[in-house]
Design an enzyme around this catalytic site. Structure first.
Site, mmCIF file in Angstrom:
data_model
loop_
_atom_site.group_PDB
_atom_site.id
_atom_site.type_symbol
_atom_site.label_atom_id
_atom_site.label_comp_id
_atom_site.label_asym_id
_atom_site.label_seq_id
_atom_site.Cartn_x
_atom_site.Cartn_y
_atom_site.Cartn_z
ATOM 1 N N ASP A 124 -0.571 6.081 11.651
ATOM 2 C CA ASP A 124 -0.058 4.700 11.701
ATOM 3 C C ASP A 124 1.471 4.634 11.647
ATOM 4 O OD1 ASP A 124 0.567 5.251 9.056
ATOM 5 O OD2 ASP A 124 -0.644 3.641 8.205
ATOM 6 N N SER A 183 0.820 -1.226 0.000
ATOM 7 C CA SER A 183 0.000 0.000 0.000
ATOM 8 C C SER A 183 0.847 1.266 0.000
ATOM 9 C CB SER A 183 -0.929 0.012 1.217
ATOM 10 O OG SER A 183 -0.176 -0.085 2.422
ATOM 11 N N HIS A 230 2.537 5.195 6.684
ATOM 12 C CA HIS A 230 2.223 5.853 5.409
ATOM 13 C C HIS A 230 2.498 7.352 5.509
ATOM 14 C CE1 HIS A 230 -0.128 2.101 5.342
ATOM 15 N NE2 HIS A 230 0.149 2.111 4.048
#
Length: 276
Positions: free
Chosen positions: A219, A97, A222
Site C-alpha cells: 500500500d 493505523s 505502512h
C-alpha cells in the site's frame, strides 16, 4: 652649488625609491605574496569546513537497525547520548493505523511516551482523543506528536483547534506518505501550520521515505522491515530539540585508571605520615 646638491639628492632619492619599488613589486615578490594570501584563504576555508562537519556518531553500542539507519540516512542519525536522552523524555503521540502498528517500535526509542494510534482515525477525531488524555500528567514541555491525515483530508480549522488545545507544549506534525490523491493537500496544511507557529514543528517523513519503495508493504503507506525502525527514528530525531541533552561520561582508559590509583595511594600515604 646648492642647486646641484639639491638635484643630486633628488636624483639619489628617486633612485632609492625606484629600487625599493622594483624590489617591492618584483614578479617573484608579487608571486610569493599571492601564494601566501592564497594559503591563508585555503586555511580559512578548511577551518570553516571543519567547523561544519558533524561530530562522529557514537553508535557502537546501539542496535544494528540504528547503525544501518545512521549510515543510510545521516539526517536522522542518533548516537548513544541521543538515545539515552530520548529514553527519559515523556510525551504523547496521537495517530492512525501507522502509529498503531509502530507503537512497539516507537517505544524502543521513546519508552516513556504514551502512544495512541487507531486504524482509520482521521484528523477530525484528534481533538477528542487529545482531551481523553490527562496532559497534566506530562511534563510542562512534553511534546505532542500528531500523525494524522493518512485516511482523508481535513479542514485547516480542525488542525488549528487541535493544536490550540495542546496549550504551550511543543507540537510535532508528522507528514504523510501514501498513494492517495489527498497526500499533497494534507502535507501542505501540515507544513503551513508548522510555519505559522514557533512551537509547532514539521517531522518530514515524506522527504525521507517517499521514494523508498522497499520500506513499505504494497500500500506504500505502512512500513515493513527496516522501515519499521526508520519511522520511529525519524520521529525521535524530529523531537530532539525538546529533549534535554545528556552529558557524556568521560572515558577513562586503563593507563589513566592506574595513574589515578597510584595518586590515590600516594595521597593516603601522605595523610598517614602527617597523622603519625
Amino acid at each position: 652649488p646648492v642647486k646641484k646638491r639639491v638635484l643630486a639628492v633628488s636624483a639619489t632619492s628617486l633612485a632609492v625609491i625606484t629600487l625599493i619599488g622594483t624590489f617591492a613589486f618584483s614578479p617573484k615578490r608579487m608571486a610569493a605574496k599571492e601564494k601566501a594570501e592564497a594559503q591563508k584563504i585555503e586555511a580559512r576555508e578548511k577551518e570553516a569546513a571543519k567547523a561544519k562537519e558533524p561530530e562522529p556518531i557514537d553508535d557502537e553500542n546501539l542496535s544494528d537497525e540504528i547503525k544501518e539507519i545512521n549510515r543510510r540516512w545521516p539526517a536522522v542519525a542518533l548516537g548513544e547520548k541521543d538515545v539515552n536522552a530520548l529514553a527519559e523524555r515523556d510525551g504523547l503521540m496521537i495517530g492512525d493505523s501507522l502509529t498503531e502498528m509502530e507503537a512497539e517500535y516507537i517505544k524502543l526509542l521513546l519508552p516513556k511516551f504514551t502512544i495512541d494510534g487507531k486504524k482509520n482515525r482521521q484528523m477530525m477525531k484528534g481533538l477528542e482523543v487529545l482531551q481523553s488524555h490527562d496532559l497534566s500528567a506530562l511534563a510542562d514541555d512534553a511534546p505532542i506528536v500528531i500523525q494524522l491525515g493518512t485516511n482523508y483530508d481535513f479542514n485547516t480549522k480542525v488542525l488549528d483547534d487541535f493544536i490550540a488545545a495542546t496549550g504551550n507544549r511543543p507540537v510535532y506534525l508528522v507528514n504523510t506518505v501514501m498513494p492517495d490523491p489527498w497526500e499533497g493537500a494534507v502535507n501542505e496544511k501540515l507544513a503551513n501550520a508548522a510555519k505559522a507557529s514557533k512551537r509547532v514543528h514539521l517531522i518530514d517523513w515524506y522527504k525521507i521515505a517517499k521514494e523508498e519503495d522497499e520500506l513499505f508493504i504494497s500500500d506504500h503507506t505502512h512500513p515493513k522491515n527496516l522501515g519499521l525502525y526508520l519511522f520511529p527514528q525519524v520521529v525521535a530525531k524530529g523531537i530532539m530539540p525538546s529533549v534535554k541533552p545528556v552529558k557524556a561520561k568521560p572515558k577513562v582508559d586503563a593507563e589513566d585508571k592506574d595513574k589515578a590509583k597510584s595518586e590515590s595511594k600516594t595521597e593516603a600515604s601522605l595523610e598517614k605520615n602527617v597523622e603519625e
